[in-house]
Design an enzyme around this catalytic site. Structure first.
Site, PDB file in Angstrom:
ATOM      1  NE  ARG A 198      -3.874  -2.130   2.388  1.00  0.00           N
ATOM      2  CZ  ARG A 198      -5.042  -2.190   1.752  1.00  0.00           C
ATOM      3  NH1 ARG A 198      -5.416  -1.156   1.013  1.00  0.00           N
ATOM      4  NH2 ARG A 198      -5.832  -3.249   1.850  1.00  0.00           N
ATOM      5  CG  HIS A 214     -13.088  -0.165  -0.323  1.00  0.00           C
ATOM      6  ND1 HIS A 214     -12.309  -0.869   0.574  1.00  0.00           N
ATOM      7  CD2 HIS A 214     -13.884   0.654   0.438  1.00  0.00           C
ATOM      8  CE1 HIS A 214     -12.610  -0.495   1.807  1.00  0.00           C
ATOM      9  NE2 HIS A 214     -13.562   0.418   1.759  1.00  0.00           N
ATOM     10  CG  HIS A 269      -6.067   0.351  -2.865  1.00  0.00           C
ATOM     11  ND1 HIS A 269      -5.536  -0.909  -2.718  1.00  0.00           N
ATOM     12  CD2 HIS A 269      -7.239   0.338  -2.184  1.00  0.00           C
ATOM     13  CE1 HIS A 269      -6.351  -1.647  -1.978  1.00  0.00           C
ATOM     14  NE2 HIS A 269      -7.378  -0.911  -1.625  1.00  0.00           N
ATOM     15  NE  ARG A 318     -10.309   2.024  -0.847  1.00  0.00           N
ATOM     16  CZ  ARG A 318     -10.305   1.933   0.469  1.00  0.00           C
ATOM     17  NH1 ARG A 318     -10.938   2.825   1.202  1.00  0.00           N
ATOM     18  NH2 ARG A 318      -9.649   0.968   1.069  1.00  0.00           N
TER      19      ARG A 318
END
Length: 358
Positions: A82, A118, A177, A171
């Site tokens: 991440r 997500h 991300h 995101r």
């Protein structure tokens, strides 16, 4: 690898650009990240669709659960970093001049980053909803109806892609991300949803089939984890990184760990199977009241209101195994409430009202 580091560094530039130039849209982007939260499937989308169309509602839960399960397995295989911790540990920036990425309360997810859960959850469930809505218009035959179908098709798919792009941008904006991770998540979600378009057996699945599916998904995931652990590969490698580099320890939530998502989804699938195969469901949702619009509207309103109360139920996190057990029970209770408890109560109330009027 050099190629992956290059992909990540380019992703960091995009994140910096978004955080610098789209600061005014911060609240909107954070909201869109919440829109893509897979938990909304069980608390908002499912209660709405199940009372309108039980076939679509059932498919939605299956797609969400199996899609999230695949997401977990892919995360364990791909070992995706991440952005908020990668920039702190990478050696590609000279003189320790790591880029500064802003973090938010929803940034510090603890699982691996690829593919985005997500984005995958949002795309699979919205794909189910759009295809379900279009299935009503595809039957229209006259010329004006065909034109309306094409217009509806364009409108709904435009809405689909606007939502997916917005979720992806959000995101990336919060630095949880990289861009390639959200794109991968969107198309992986579409593939899972399309696969269930050709799996009608889920509509007639018995409680035994639900239990067998739950056991298979759990045993496969746990077995995969244990086998790799024996090979000295730690699939929970991302949790210490998240705890180390998160700007605020309070933003770390056990609910974002890989096994928490697995337990939550298995609970939802079990609750659906328990509800659909219950006498309460047969009495209410397949009785004479089930065709009445008033019955469905009351079920939707009562289900949404009741499920919001579940948000006030806080599961203790001091003991990890207790958290998983209670999380499973809470997740199972939600579809059981929508499928059986609320419809049965509404059915009983309407029947008593009819008797008084007679």
């Amino acid at each position: 690898s050099i190629k992956m580091d290059l992909l990540h560094s380019n992703g960091v530039l995009i994140i910096q650009h978004l955080q610098r130039d789209y600061r005014a849209y911060q609240d909107l982007l954070n909201f869109m990240s919440h829109v893509g939260d897979p938990r909304n499937i069980f608390s908002i989308y499912f209660p709405l669709w199940f009372q309108l169309n039980q076939v679509v509602g059932t498919k939605m839960i299956w797609v969400a659960v199996v899609g999230d399960w695949f997401n977990l397995i892919f995360k364990w295989i791909l070992f995706g970093h991440r952005p908020y911790w990668w920039v702190q540990e990478t050696m590609i920036y000279p003189n320790q001049s790591s880029p500064c990425l802003e973090q938010f309360p929803i940034t510090c997810e603890t699982g691996p980053g690829s593919p985005s859960g997500h984005a995958m959850g949002s795309s699979c469930v919205w794909y189910v909803m759009v295809t379900a809505a279009l299935s009503y218009t595809v039957r229209w035959k006259d010329k004006s109806a065909v034109s309306l179908h094409r217009l509806t098709w364009s409108f709904l798919w435009s809405i689909f892609w606007i939502i997916q792009i917005s979720v992806c941008i959000s995101r990336v904006f919060i630095a949880t991300h990289f861009p390639h991770q959200v794109v991968t998540g969107v198309f992986a979600g579409i593939l899972v949803a399309e696969a269930f378009e050709h799996t009608p057996a889920i509509q007639t699945a018995s409680l035994r089939m639900y239990i067998k599916t739950n056991l298979f998904l759990f045993i496969f995931a746990l077995g995969f984890y244990l086998v790799l652990k024996l090979l000295d590969i730690d699939l929970l490698w991302s949790v210490p990184k998240a705890k180390k580099w998160c700007a605020n320890p309070d933003w770390i939530n056990i609910d974002t760990t890989p096994f928490a998502g697995l337990v939550r989804n298995l609970g939802a699938l079990f609750g659906l199977g328990l509800g659909i195969n219950s006498e309460m469901f047969i009495t209410s949702c397949r009785g004479k009241n089930s065709c009445k619009i008033s019955f469905r509207v009351l079920c939707i309103a009562a289900s949404l209101a009741t499920l919001q109360l579940y948000n006030f139920v806080k599961i203790p996190t001091h003991t990890e195994y207790l958290f998983y057990i209670l999380s499973f029970c809470k997740s199972a209770a939600m579809p059981l409430t929508v499928v059986a408890l609320v419809p049965y109560c509404v059915h009983s109330l309407m029947r008593k009202t009819e008797k008084k009027l007679n």
